[in-house]
Enzyme design. Structure first.
Site, PDB file in Angstrom:
ATOM      1  N   GLU A 254      -1.727   6.061  55.442  1.00 49.45           N
ATOM      2  CA  GLU A 254      -0.612   6.436  54.572  1.00 49.45           C
ATOM      3  C   GLU A 254      -0.659   7.920  54.225  1.00 49.45           C
ATOM      4  OE1 GLU A 254      -2.998   4.118  54.068  1.00 49.45           O
ATOM      5  OE2 GLU A 254      -2.280   2.505  52.764  1.00 49.45           O
TER       6      GLU A 254
ATOM      7  N   CYS B  42      -4.366   6.237  48.255  1.00 49.21           N
ATOM      8  CA  CYS B  42      -3.018   6.190  48.840  1.00 49.21           C
ATOM      9  C   CYS B  42      -2.003   5.621  47.854  1.00 49.21           C
ATOM     10  CB  CYS B  42      -3.040   5.377  50.120  1.00 49.21           C
ATOM     11  SG  CYS B  42      -4.029   6.152  51.413  1.00 49.21           S
TER      12      CYS B  42
ATOM     13  N   HIS C 201      -6.726   8.385  55.850  1.00 51.55           N
ATOM     14  CA  HIS C 201      -6.098   7.070  55.759  1.00 51.55           C
ATOM     15  C   HIS C 201      -4.683   7.160  56.329  1.00 51.55           C
ATOM     16  CE1 HIS C 201      -8.713   5.224  52.307  1.00 51.55           C
ATOM     17  NE2 HIS C 201      -9.432   5.732  53.284  1.00 51.55           N
TER      18      HIS C 201
ATOM     19  N   CYS D 116      -4.926   1.769  49.448  1.00 51.36           N
ATOM     20  CA  CYS D 116      -6.165   1.769  48.664  1.00 51.36           C
ATOM     21  C   CYS D 116      -5.903   2.225  47.233  1.00 51.36           C
ATOM     22  CB  CYS D 116      -7.217   2.666  49.321  1.00 51.36           C
ATOM     23  SG  CYS D 116      -6.783   4.408  49.390  1.00 51.36           S
TER      24      CYS D 116
HETATM   25 ZN   LIG Z   1      -5.889   4.891  51.470  1.00 56.82          ZN
END
Ligand SMILES: [Zn+2]
Length: 151
Positions: free
Chosen positions: A55, A92, A53, A81
């Protein structure tokens, strides 16, 4: 930071989101971590591995205890998320809380496509993190995600 700064860095995050390898089952997201007007790390979805992801890719480029994180702002084109399909990976939202980043700027709240109800914003706020939504960037943040069948 001022509104023009926020727009500048979200524009950068959108640029990064356009670099994501497109897949059928995950969002394309860009993220930038900024301290004192300087970019210190960037990430985008799947930049370093197939499940990455934005981040977490950005955070993984810094030491976990980097003292600058305490005054950093993270820009992400999508709400961080709050749960993940990959059980071995932390959401994240949790990564940002642990990192001690005090300000999160997003362009778009996660729609209910893969996760019924993403509560990233609510959880960040509960931990005293300031969340700023730049709604004028929502369309730009969705642009590289149209194939997902957005609501
Ligand atoms: Zn995430």
């Amino acid at each position: 930071m001022t509104a023009p700064d926020h727009r500048r860095w979200m524009t950068r995050a959108v640029e990064l989101a356009h670099l994501c390898p497109t897949v059928a089952n995950a969002y394309s997201v860009g993220a930038v971590i900024v301290v004192d007007g300087q970019e210190i790390a960037t990430g985008y979805s799947r930049e370093t591995d197939a499940k990455g992801h934005a981040e977490e890719v950005a955070l993984d480029k810094l030491d976990a205890g980097d003292p600058r994180l305490e005054r950093a702002t993270i820009y992400s084109t999508l709400e961080p998320c709050s749960q993940r399909a990959t059980a071995t990976r932390r959401p994240c939202t949790d990564r940002i809380i642990t990192a001690g980043i005090p300000v999160v700027v997003i362009a778009w709240r996660e729609p209910s496509i893969f996760v019924e109800d993403c509560v990233g914003v609510e959880k960040l706020s509960r931990h005293g993190i300031e969340v700023i939504e730049l709604l004028e960037f929502t369309d730009a943040a969705k642009a590289m995600n149209r194939h997902l069948g957005l609501p």
